[in-house]
Design a protein around this motif. Structure first.
Motif, mmCIF file in Angstrom:
data_model
loop_
_atom_site.group_PDB
_atom_site.id
_atom_site.type_symbol
_atom_site.label_atom_id
_atom_site.label_comp_id
_atom_site.label_asym_id
_atom_site.label_seq_id
_atom_site.Cartn_x
_atom_site.Cartn_y
_atom_site.Cartn_z
ATOM 1 N N GLU A 311 1.116 -1.334 -0.151
ATOM 2 C CA GLU A 311 -0.284 -0.013 -0.447
ATOM 3 C C GLU A 311 1.046 1.003 -0.175
ATOM 4 O OE1 GLU A 311 -2.661 0.545 3.207
ATOM 5 O OE2 GLU A 311 -3.923 -1.855 2.497
ATOM 6 N N GLU A 312 2.207 0.779 0.423
ATOM 7 C CA GLU A 312 3.038 2.693 0.759
ATOM 8 C C GLU A 312 3.651 2.931 -1.001
ATOM 9 O OE1 GLU A 312 6.921 1.330 2.387
ATOM 10 O OE2 GLU A 312 5.914 0.304 3.313
ATOM 11 N N LEU A 313 3.614 1.650 -1.379
ATOM 12 C CA LEU A 313 3.602 1.809 -3.261
ATOM 13 C C LEU A 313 2.783 2.390 -4.015
ATOM 14 C CD1 LEU A 313 5.683 -1.568 -3.026
ATOM 15 C CD2 LEU A 313 6.326 1.192 -2.964
ATOM 16 N N ASP A 314 1.708 2.776 -3.402
ATOM 17 C CA ASP A 314 0.814 2.873 -4.033
ATOM 18 C C ASP A 314 0.622 2.082 -5.984
ATOM 19 O OD1 ASP A 314 -1.834 4.359 -5.052
ATOM 20 O OD2 ASP A 314 -0.743 6.620 -5.374
ATOM 21 N N PRO A 315 0.829 0.963 -5.228
ATOM 22 C CA PRO A 315 0.806 0.815 -7.317
ATOM 23 C C PRO A 315 -0.338 0.886 -8.082
ATOM 24 C CG PRO A 315 0.557 -0.911 -5.342
ATOM 25 C CD PRO A 315 0.567 0.272 -4.614
ATOM 26 N N SER A 316 -0.753 0.731 -9.601
ATOM 27 C CA SER A 316 -1.347 0.435 -10.254
ATOM 28 C C SER A 316 -1.858 -0.916 -10.802
ATOM 29 C CB SER A 316 -2.046 1.604 -11.472
ATOM 30 O OG SER A 316 -1.362 3.186 -10.239
ATOM 31 N N TYR A 317 -2.677 -1.475 -10.582
ATOM 32 C CA TYR A 317 -3.218 -2.857 -11.100
ATOM 33 C C TYR A 317 -4.147 -3.663 -12.552
ATOM 34 C CZ TYR A 317 -1.459 -3.543 -5.938
ATOM 35 O OH TYR A 317 -1.093 -3.673 -5.161
ATOM 36 N N TYR A 318 -3.281 -4.146 -13.111
ATOM 37 C CA TYR A 318 -3.405 -4.634 -14.727
ATOM 38 C C TYR A 318 -4.016 -6.348 -14.338
ATOM 39 C CZ TYR A 318 -2.272 0.294 -15.576
ATOM 40 O OH TYR A 318 -2.209 1.669 -15.579
ATOM 41 N N ILE A 319 -4.943 -6.521 -14.074
ATOM 42 C CA ILE A 319 -5.394 -7.875 -13.025
ATOM 43 C C ILE A 319 -6.169 -7.790 -14.320
ATOM 44 C CG2 ILE A 319 -6.012 -9.412 -11.912
ATOM 45 C CD1 ILE A 319 -3.744 -7.464 -10.784
ATOM 46 N N LYS A 320 -6.025 -9.035 -15.199
ATOM 47 C CA LYS A 320 -6.887 -9.536 -15.814
ATOM 48 C C LYS A 320 -7.445 -11.604 -16.114
ATOM 49 C CE LYS A 320 -6.145 -5.412 -19.281
ATOM 50 N NZ LYS A 320 -5.790 -5.032 -20.181
ATOM 51 N N TYR A 321 -8.204 -11.614 -16.724
ATOM 52 C CA TYR A 321 -8.569 -13.120 -16.630
ATOM 53 C C TYR A 321 -7.369 -13.528 -18.050
ATOM 54 C CZ TYR A 321 -12.326 -13.642 -13.640
ATOM 55 O OH TYR A 321 -13.050 -13.100 -12.609
ATOM 56 N N PHE A 322 -7.275 -12.779 -18.708
ATOM 57 C CA PHE A 322 -6.332 -12.771 -20.160
ATOM 58 C C PHE A 322 -5.597 -11.775 -20.428
ATOM 59 C CE2 PHE A 322 -5.482 -12.795 -24.532
ATOM 60 C CZ PHE A 322 -4.867 -13.807 -24.940
ATOM 61 N N ILE A 323 -4.507 -11.787 -21.019
ATOM 62 C CA ILE A 323 -3.610 -10.196 -20.858
ATOM 63 C C ILE A 323 -2.911 -11.285 -22.124
ATOM 64 C CG2 ILE A 323 -1.535 -9.875 -20.945
ATOM 65 C CD1 ILE A 323 -2.079 -10.012 -17.158
ATOM 66 N N PHE A 324 -2.850 -10.254 -23.574
ATOM 67 C CA PHE A 324 -2.208 -10.136 -24.443
ATOM 68 C C PHE A 324 -1.456 -9.283 -24.746
ATOM 69 C CE2 PHE A 324 -2.070 -9.010 -29.354
ATOM 70 C CZ PHE A 324 -1.384 -10.490 -29.342
ATOM 71 N N ALA A 325 -0.451 -9.170 -24.888
ATOM 72 C CA ALA A 325 0.727 -8.099 -25.137
ATOM 73 C C ALA A 325 1.575 -8.216 -26.372
ATOM 74 C CB ALA A 325 1.860 -8.313 -24.030
#
Length: 391
Positions: A311-325
Motif C-alpha cells: 500500500e505504501e507504494l501506491d501501485p496501479s493494478y492491471y489484473i485480467k483473466y486474459f493478457i495479450f501483449a
C-alpha cells in the motif's frame, strides 16, 4: 537490508547502450557476473546464439503481406489473380509460421552471441526434506540488454492500434462490398482506410533498431533491484526456510525474448508448474504498475499478500483473466508456458524507454529500495505461510 545507495551505484554502472548481441551487452554480463562473484557465489552462465530475423524481419514481412492481401481482395481483378496471390503468400508464410513457433531455433540471417546469467540460492532447510520435484521456487527475473528505436514506444503503440483497427474495419467493409454494397463512394471509403493502413505499415517498416539507449529504466532498474535482492538473501541468516530463489539476468530479451527461451529449455524439468512462481522486473522508473492474470487458489493468495504489503507504494493494478501483449517480456513468455507470477513495470516511464532519453535520472533509486523492502517482506511472509504445514 536494502541499500538505496548501492542500488543507485549499480544502476549507474549498468546504464549504457547494450544492444542484444553486441560487445556492450557482453560488458553488461561481465559487470553482473563480477557483482555476483563479489558475494562469493559462482553464477551459472548459459551462452547461446540467435538471429534478428524473428523480431526485426519476420513481423515486418507479415504486416506488408497482409496489407497487400487486403489490396488484392479490394481490387478483385479476378478469382485467378486472388488465388495466385494466396498461393504465393501461403508458400512463403506457412513454413515461416511453423519455424517461428520456436524463434530461438531460427538460423536465417547473421548469428549473434548472448548469454544468460543466473544464480540459485537454496532454502535453509530444503523444504523440510520434501522431494526435489516438490520444492517451492521463485524466479526473480530481469533482462540485461537494452535497445533504441527510431520511433518512440508511445508512437509505436498508437501506430499499432491504428493498424489493427484499420485492418478490422477494412475486412468488415470488404465483406459488405462483396455481399451488400458496391458503389464508387463506398469503394473510396475503403481506399482511404487502405491508405491509412499503408501509412501505418510504412511506419512499422522504417522503425529500425539501434544501440543508442542507455537503458536505465529498461532495464537497468530491474537488474539493480535483483542484484540488491541477491545481496540481501545471500546472507545465511536471511535465507528463506522453504523457498529456493533464482536470481536471473537474461540476455537478448529485446530480441524476441531469446534468453528466457533458452533458459526455460534448460531448466524446464526442475521448474515445475505447480511449485514455481516468477516475479518479473522490467522498466521501473518512479511508479509501480502490477500485471497479473486472475487465478484461483494459491496464486491468488500470493497476489493478495503483495497487495496488502504494498500500500505504501501506491501501485496501479492491471489484473485480467486474459493478457495479450504486443510487446513481449520474460514474464509474458513464462505466463504462456502456464507459469503463475507477477510482472512489475512503470507505464508512466514508457515514453522514455527505447530512446536516448532512458537515462539514470528517470529512475528513483529510493523508490526501488522501498519496493525491494516490500518484496523481502512478501517473500518472508509467503515463506512462513507455506512452511506451517511442516512446522
Amino acid at each position: 537490508m536494502i541499500d538505496a545507495e548501492r542500488i543507485e551505484k549499480n544502476l549507474e554502472g549498468i546504464s549504457f547502450p547494450r544492444l542484444s548481441g553486441t560487445e556492450h551487452e557482453q560488458q553488461a554480463s561481465k559487470l553482473i557476473i563480477q557483482k555476483i562473484e563479489e558475494l562469493g557465489l559462482n553464477p551459472e552462465i548459459q551462452k547461446f546464439s540467435f538471429t534478428t530475423f524473428y523480431p526485426r524481419v519476420y513481423k515486418k514481412l507479415a504486416f506488408c503481406s497482409i496489407w497487400w492481401l487486403l489490396v488484392v481482395f479490394f481490387l478483385y481483378i479476378n478469382i485467378i489473380f486472388i488465388l495466385i496471390n494466396i498461393v504465393i503468400l501461403s508458400i512463403i508464410f506457412v513454413p515461416l509460421i511453423i519455424i517461428t513457433r520456436h524463434p530461438e531455433d531460427i538460423s536465417l540471417g547473421e548469428k549473434y552471441q548472448s548469454e544468460n546469467v543466473c544464480i540459485k540460492l537454496d532454502a535453509k532447510v530444503p523444504n523440510h526434506t520434501a522431494e526435489k520435484s516438490n520444492k517451492i521456487q521463485f524466479l526473480l527475473l530481469s533482462h540485461k540488454d537494452s535497445k533504441c528505436q527510431k520511433l518512440t514506444i508511445t508512437f509505436r503503440s498508437i501506430n499499432t492500434k491504428v493498424w489493427i483497427y484499420s485492418f478490422i474495419i477494412i475486412v468488415a467493409l470488404l465483406i459488405l462490398k462483396y455481399f451488400f454494397i458496391s458503389n464508387i463512394i463506398f469503394n473510396l471509403i475503403i481506399a482511404c482506410i487502405l491508405l491509412l493502413n499503408l501509412i501505418s505499415t510504412v511506419l512499422i517498416l522504417v522503425n529500425t533498431t539501434n544501440n543508442k539507449s542507455p537503458g536505465a529504466i529498461d532495464n537497468g532498474s530491474g537488474v539493480s533491484l535483483v542484484l540488491e535482492l541477491l545481496h540481501h538473501f545471500n546472507k545465511i541468516e536471511n535465507r528463506l526456510t522453504s523457498i529456493d530463489l533464482w536470481f536471473i539476468f537474461t540476455g537478448a530479451e529485446e530480441n524476441g525474448t531469446m534468453g528466457i527461451r533458452y533458459l526455460y529449455r534448460k531448466h524446464k524439468q526442475e521448474w515445475h508448474h505447480q511449485t514455481t512462481r516468477y516475479l518479473n522486473f522490467d522498466s521501473i522508473g518512479t511508479h509501480l504498475d502490477v500485471f497479473a492474470v486472475k487465478n484461483k487458489g494459491e496464486h491468488t493468495s500470493l497476489f493478495k499478500l503483495f497487495a496488502d504489503l504494498s500500500e505504501e507504494l501506491d501501485p496501479s493494478y492491471y489484473i485480467k483473466y486474459f493478457i495479450f501483449a504486443l510487446n513481449r517480456s520474460d514474464g509474458y513468455y513464462l505466463k504462456n508456458k502456464n507459469y503463475k507470477g507477477i510482472g512489475f513495470a512503470d507505464k508512466k516511464a514508457y515514453k522514455y524507454i527505447h530512446s536516448p532519453k532512458d537515462t539514470v535520472d528517470k529512475v528513483d533509486h529510493s523508490f526501488l529500495a522501498q519496493f525491494g523492502r516490500v518484496l523481502i517482506t512478501l517473500l518472508e511472509e509467503y515463506d512462513k505461510k507455506i512452511s506451517k504445514p511442516y512446522s
